[in-house]
Structure formats: structure tokens, C-alpha cells
Design a protein around this motif. Structure first.
Motif, PDB file in Angstrom:
ATOM      1  N   ASP A 160      32.577  41.688  46.150  1.00  0.00           N
ATOM      2  CA  ASP A 160      32.010  40.526  46.854  1.00  0.00           C
ATOM      3  C   ASP A 160      33.265  39.742  47.512  1.00  0.00           C
ATOM      4  N   ASP A 161      32.787  38.576  48.093  1.00  0.00           N
ATOM      5  CA  ASP A 161      33.879  37.689  48.751  1.00  0.00           C
ATOM      6  C   ASP A 161      34.986  37.367  48.082  1.00  0.00           C
ATOM      7  N   GLY A 162      35.002  37.099  46.765  1.00  0.00           N
ATOM      8  CA  GLY A 162      36.145  36.849  46.070  1.00  0.00           C
ATOM      9  C   GLY A 162      36.930  38.042  45.863  1.00  0.00           C
ATOM     10  N   GLN A 163      36.330  39.096  45.617  1.00  0.00           N
ATOM     11  CA  GLN A 163      36.847  40.460  45.339  1.00  0.00           C
ATOM     12  C   GLN A 163      37.748  40.831  46.481  1.00  0.00           C
ATOM     13  N   LYS A 164      37.068  40.398  47.577  1.00  0.00           N
ATOM     14  CA  LYS A 164      37.814  41.211  49.162  1.00  0.00           C
ATOM     15  C   LYS A 164      38.992  40.103  49.163  1.00  0.00           C
ATOM     16  N   THR A 165      38.905  38.805  48.822  1.00  0.00           N
ATOM     17  CA  THR A 165      39.998  38.042  49.386  1.00  0.00           C
ATOM     18  C   THR A 165      41.192  38.178  48.397  1.00  0.00           C
ATOM     19  N   ARG A 166      40.934  38.687  47.016  1.00  0.00           N
ATOM     20  CA  ARG A 166      42.033  39.151  46.185  1.00  0.00           C
ATOM     21  C   ARG A 166      42.731  40.240  46.592  1.00  0.00           C
ATOM     22  N   TRP A 167      41.789  41.079  47.069  1.00  0.00           N
ATOM     23  CA  TRP A 167      42.515  42.674  47.210  1.00  0.00           C
ATOM     24  C   TRP A 167      42.800  43.168  48.479  1.00  0.00           C
ATOM     25  N   LEU A 168      42.101  42.876  49.509  1.00  0.00           N
ATOM     26  CA  LEU A 168      41.977  43.558  50.841  1.00  0.00           C
ATOM     27  C   LEU A 168      43.200  42.973  51.598  1.00  0.00           C
ATOM     28  N   PRO A 169      43.614  41.734  51.763  1.00  0.00           N
ATOM     29  CA  PRO A 169      44.898  41.657  52.360  1.00  0.00           C
ATOM     30  C   PRO A 169      46.101  42.311  51.996  1.00  0.00           C
ATOM     31  N   GLY A 170      46.223  42.675  50.553  1.00  0.00           N
ATOM     32  CA  GLY A 170      47.324  43.406  50.046  1.00  0.00           C
ATOM     33  C   GLY A 170      47.378  44.551  50.404  1.00  0.00           C
ATOM     34  N   PHE A 171      45.883  45.202  50.270  1.00  0.00           N
ATOM     35  CA  PHE A 171      45.550  46.618  50.526  1.00  0.00           C
ATOM     36  C   PHE A 171      45.827  46.924  51.797  1.00  0.00           C
TER      37      PHE A 171
END
Length: 381
Positions: free
Chosen positions: A105-116
Motif C-alpha cells: 500500500d502507499d504507506g509501505q511503498k513510502t517506507r521501503w521503496l526509496p531505500g530499495f
């Protein structure tokens, strides 16, 4: 007859990836093998060049590339140099990526994708279990719902990037007795209470690619780390396995092609009885057989890549590509070792390294025997 499935943009990108391998990875490769771990600096460099977040949306720092051929370029260039390097980065940028991009979801994307995308968060995927192998429907790792989220118990093994991953996508059983319908996916973060790692496993090949066992002893996973819908984990894995197997096929043939090219150079310069060994009829026939097998396999795999780009790749096509490319790769590597003679058996020889590294391609992502089972069932047998 030859063709390319790549356009000018892919070839421009290929030069970027090749430069990364030559200037960043190759000079430090011996150290990676000795420590059985790729330095985080290399991950960060790969992230800065856009190699890790190809399919991550731009707003989260990725390249938002809808065309999987860009990923194929990364796999080819890494595999030409090192199967282990391709394995570690491929798990992250191509195997884990669809889970974190499609199911969050949007919250998970914000938490993980930039660092990924940047390489600050290294990822792994935990499917295989001790004693379980390719039988994903019978997972023994469990996740029990509590008031605070989930308690995860069990173990995973042969996990690439496992010894240092910051995020691990873990498959666990959330509904006992429901077989494949009772499996869910979770993202387990480094530092999670109850999550521990074993020592790095001592593999026959691919020393630079860290591989580890993972242990979960009442590991506390918060509710917001459930990936997708509860109970649909097996479906999610089956939907994404064809891409993983195509990843293997592309990597297998790129690796075999590089070793064959080096062997051709060797047999033209190495002499026996005053004659280049490549000119002996037996050796010439072997080289002809290998070149033909590689070209034919590559043509099929290229068709599979185009089918995947069009959203039409089937599980059966991917199974054929995976097992046959692994067979062709291993046949070529074994023959190339033979053509190098005693030098081909020395660990410092590139062909010996490739021979050791390549054997696992007939095992991982579903063994060749499992691939044949998938194909055979499709025949109605």
C-alpha cells in the motif's frame, strides 16, 4: 542468422551497466569472494546508477521502467562477469521488486521503496525451507495472529542476501490445514525481535553471494508488515515465479556465452603438437555443438523475453526456458573446462570459477526436474 531484441535505449543502458561492472565490481571481486559478501558500497553505487530500482515508481526514487528488457540487460552484463554478482543483485532488483512494487500500500511503498531503489535497504526472499526444497505449498514456517500483529516461527534456508538483508519477504502459513490456500507473505525487517540469522553458508561456488539460514522464534511482525492479502501468498508466488525463471534463463545463457567466447580465444592460441587445439576435429565439433546449442537456446529465451514484455509469458514457457538454459549452460561450462585441460581445473581460472558457480542453476528457482513436471502436466500426462 542473428537478431537483437534490444533497441538504442537498451544498448545505451548496457554501456552503463558494463561500465559499473568493469570499474566498480571487477577491481574488488576477489575481496567479495574472500569475505563471502558484497560490500554495501557497491549496492549504493548500483542504486545511484539506477540499476536497483528499474521498476520502482519515480516518486519513490525508481526508474519506472515498464520494459523488462532493461532488467534483462542488467542480468546479462552481471552474469557475463559473475553468476554470484548477478544472483545477489538479481534477487533484489528483479525477484523481490515485484512483491514490494505490486503488493504494497502507499504507506509501505513510502517506507521501503526509496531505500530499495538507492541500495540503502538490501532485500532477500524467504521461500525455501530445510527439508522442503521446491515444495512451496507445504511450508512449515507459521505466522499466528496476535493483538500486536503476528508471531512468526520456523526457518528458511539457502537465502541469497540472507546474512545482511535489511528486509526479507517471508512466506508463512497463517491457516493450518489449508495447504496452499493458507499461506501469507510478510516483510520482516532487520532487528525484528525473534529474528536471527545463521552463519554464511559455505557454498561450492558463488562465494561473493552471501547465503544464509534464517530463524524465526516468536518473531514479532507488526500488522502493517503483512504483504498483500492474508491467505493469498501462494497465489502471489506462483504469479511471480515465471519472471524469476526467465531471470535465470537470461542469466544462464549470458554466463555460458561469455565462457564460450573466452574458450574460443583460448583454443585458437593454445597449441598441442604444434597445432592450435581448436583445429583438432573433435574439438572443432564440440565448439560447433556448443555454439549451435547456445544460439538455439538464446532464440527461444529471447522469444520468452518478448512474451513477458507483452504480458503473455506462461508458466510452461518459463519452465522450458529455465531448465533448458540451465542444461545448455552446464554442458557448455563442462566442455569448456575440458578444452582448457589442467588449467581449467585451477580455481584462479575464470572457466573453473564459472563451472563451480553455474552448477546451481539446475537446482534453484525450482529444480530442472520440477520444470519438467510442469511441462509434462501441461501435456496432459
Amino acid at each position: 542468422m542473428s537478431r537483437t531484441i534490444y533497441g538504442p535505449d537498451h544498448q545505451d543502458f548496457r554501456r552503463t551497466v558494463r561500465g559499473f561492472v568493469e570499474t566498480e565490481a571487477q577491481p574488488n571481486y576477489a575481496r567479495y569472494c574472500e569475505q563471502r559478501l558484497i560490500d554495501r558500497d557497491l549496492w549504493l553505487k548500483a542504486g545511484s546508477l539506477g540499476l536497483l530500482g528499474l521498476h520502482v515508481p519515480e516518486r519513490y526514487g525508481g526508474g519506472d521502467a515498464a520494459d523488462w528488457r532493461f532488467t534483462a540487460v542488467v542480468l546479462e552484463e552481471l552474469s557475463r562477469f559473475s553468476s554470484g554478482l548477478s544472483s545477489s543483485f538479481g534477487i533484489h532488483c528483479d525477484i523481490v521488486a515485484p512483491y514490494l512494487c505490486d503488493l504494497t500500500d502507499d504507506g509501505q511503498k513510502t517506507r521501503w521503496l526509496p531505500g530499495f531503489a538507492s541500495g540503502e535497504l538490501i532485500t532477500a526472499i524467504g521461500m525455501t525451507e530445510p527439508g522442503g526444497g521446491s515444495d512451496l505449498a507445504n511450508l512449515r514456517t507459521t505466522a499466528r495472529k496476535t493483538g500486536d500483529g503476528w508471531l512468526l516461527n520456523g526457518a528458511k534456508t539457502f537465502i541469497t542476501n540472507g546474512s545482511r538483508a535489511d528486509l526479507v519477504v517471508v512466506a508463512a502459513r497463517t491457516a493450518p490445514g489449508r495447504a496452499s490456500r493458507g499461506i501469507s507473505l510478510f516483510v520482516v525487517e532487520a532487528g525484528t525481535p525473534g529474528f536471527a540469522r545463521g552463519t554464511k553458508l559455505d557454498k561450492v561456488g558463488q562465494a561473493e553471494s552471501d547465503t544464509a539460514e534464517l530463524f524465526f522464534d516468536d518473531a514479532v511482525v507488526p500488522p502493517e508488515n503483512l504483504l498483500g492479502e492474508e491467505g493469498r501468498g501462494f497465489v502471489y508466488m506462483m504469479q511471480r515465479l515465471p519472471q524469476e525463471r526467465l531471470n535465470c534463463a537470461v542469466s544462464n545463457l549470458a554466463n555460458a556465452g561469455a565462457v564460450l567466447a573466452e574458450t574460443l580465444r583460448y583454443v585458437k592460441s593454445r597449441k598441442a603438437f604444434g597445432t592450435p587445439i581448436g583445429s583438432f576435429q573433435h574439438n572443432r565439433f564440440k565448439l560447433a555443438e556448443m555454439t549451435t546449442a547456445l544460439d538455439v537456446a538464446r532464440s527461444y529465451v529471447q522469444d520468452c523475453v518478448l512474451a513477458h514484455v507483452a504480458g503473455e509469458l506462461t508458466a510452461v514457457q518459463a519452465a522450458k526456458a529455465k531448465w533448458w538454459s540451465a542444461q545448455v549452460q552446464n554442458d557448455i561450462l563442462d566442455n569448456c573446462v575440458q578444452l582448457h585441460g589442467g588449467y581449467g581445473y585451477m580455481r584462479e581460472s575464470p572457466v573453473a570459477r564459472a563451472w563451480l558457480d553455474g552448477r546451481v542453476s539446475k537446482i534453484w528457482a525450482g529444480t530442472n526436474e520440477i520444470m519438467k513436471e510442469i511441462i509434462g502436466r501441461d501435456l496432459g500426462i
